[in-house]
Motif scaffolding. Structure first.
Motif: not given
Length: 287
Positions: A266-267, A7, A273-274, A126, A122, A270-271, A239, A11
């Motif tokens: 990116p990962a 992923r 954010d989660r 975000h 990147e 994203e995490e 990561t 990206r």
């Protein structure tokens, strides 16, 4: 290749091609050192020898031999942010408040500029803001990156002029390492930058801490999460290392110049954010 790697690669791949690709990373042979003891990606082992006589002023004119010059004023009207004093905070700051859902991703500015462009782009996709501690010789080679960092809303700071073991230098040479980089930042942006971080060390020695304060930096920016991205363990490992250790208030050490870091970001974002954690500049984190 793991799901995270696939992923991330998809990206970031286009951005890396547009930026001109990545350089091969270099680390010393033998045992794995502290990340700050790794050489900058793509630089020879003999690079980065500091001068022992004289420094340069903001206009680039040599100073008197053996006499470090003082930095120019730390900011200009309407210019970029200058260092701030945070009352109640220690001289060396390793993390911010643990009670707010914020973290700071800090990058050592050195190596192939293509990775810098890819990582900044990147982060901005975000809505994240970074802190870049730039090496002076890197700014000399890629001066446009100073404005690129600031124009993206990120912090820009000082990571010494030659990325040498500043804690191991005599006082005069250590001070020149700090002020020479400060002069580059001032010439390019109008400010000595928001933070100082020692090169090849997580923390400044007592002497370097005092010298940084004399140069205009009230605090030294350390960190509590080391990504170990310089060891090139793969994007998934970078990561995992960051996400296993990060918590509210954390300051994370990362590097420009490494493909694993670009692929991992990116990962990581994203995490974050989660988990409800926002990546902000170190200045925003501490204030």
């Amino acid at each position: 290749m793991t799901t995270i790697d696939r992923r991330a690669a998809l990206r970031t791949g286009a951005g890396l091609v547009a930026a001109g690709g990545l350089s091969a990373a270099c680390t010393p042979s033998g045992a794995v050192p502290h990340p700050e003891h790794a050489r900058a990606p793509g630089t020879p082992r003999t690079a980065g020898t500091p001068r022992t006589a004289g420094t340069q002023n903001p206009a680039g004119t040599p100073g008197a031999p053996g006499t470090p010059t003082s930095p120019a004023p730390s900011s200009t009207p309407g210019g970029p942010a200058a260092p701030r004093r945070f009352p109640g905070r220690p001289p060396q700051i390793e993390h911010g408040p643990r009670t707010r859902p914020r973290v700071a991703l800090t990058f050592h500015g050195n190596g192939d500029p293509g990775t810098a462009h890819a990582l900044l782009a990147e982060a901005e996709r975000h809505g994240a803001r970074l802190t870049v501690l730039a090496v002076g010789t890197w700014l000399d080679e890629h001066p446009a990156l100073a404005r690129r960092v600031l124009d993206g809303g990120h912090d820009l700071g000082n990571h010494t002029q030659h990325h040498v073991g500043v804690n191991d230098l005599p006082e005069r040479e250590a001070y020149a390492e700090i002020t020479d980089c400060a002069h580059r930042l001032t010439r390019l942006t109008g400010s000595i930058g928001t933070w100082f971080r020692p090169s090849r060390a997580a923390r400044a020695s007592p002497l370097v801490e005092r010298l940084a304060r004399r140069a205009g930096y009230p605090h030294v920016l350390s960190y509590d999460v080391d990504s170990l991205d310089f060891t090139e363990p793969g994007a998934a490992a970078v990561t995992r290392t960051v996400l296993d250790r990060i918590q509210p208030g954390s300051i994370v050490s990362l590097h420009f110049g490494y493909a694993d870091t670009v692929a991992a970001l990116p990962a990581v974002l994203e995490e974050l954010d989660r988990r409800g954690l926002t990546a902000v500049t170190a200045t925003e984190l501490i204030r």
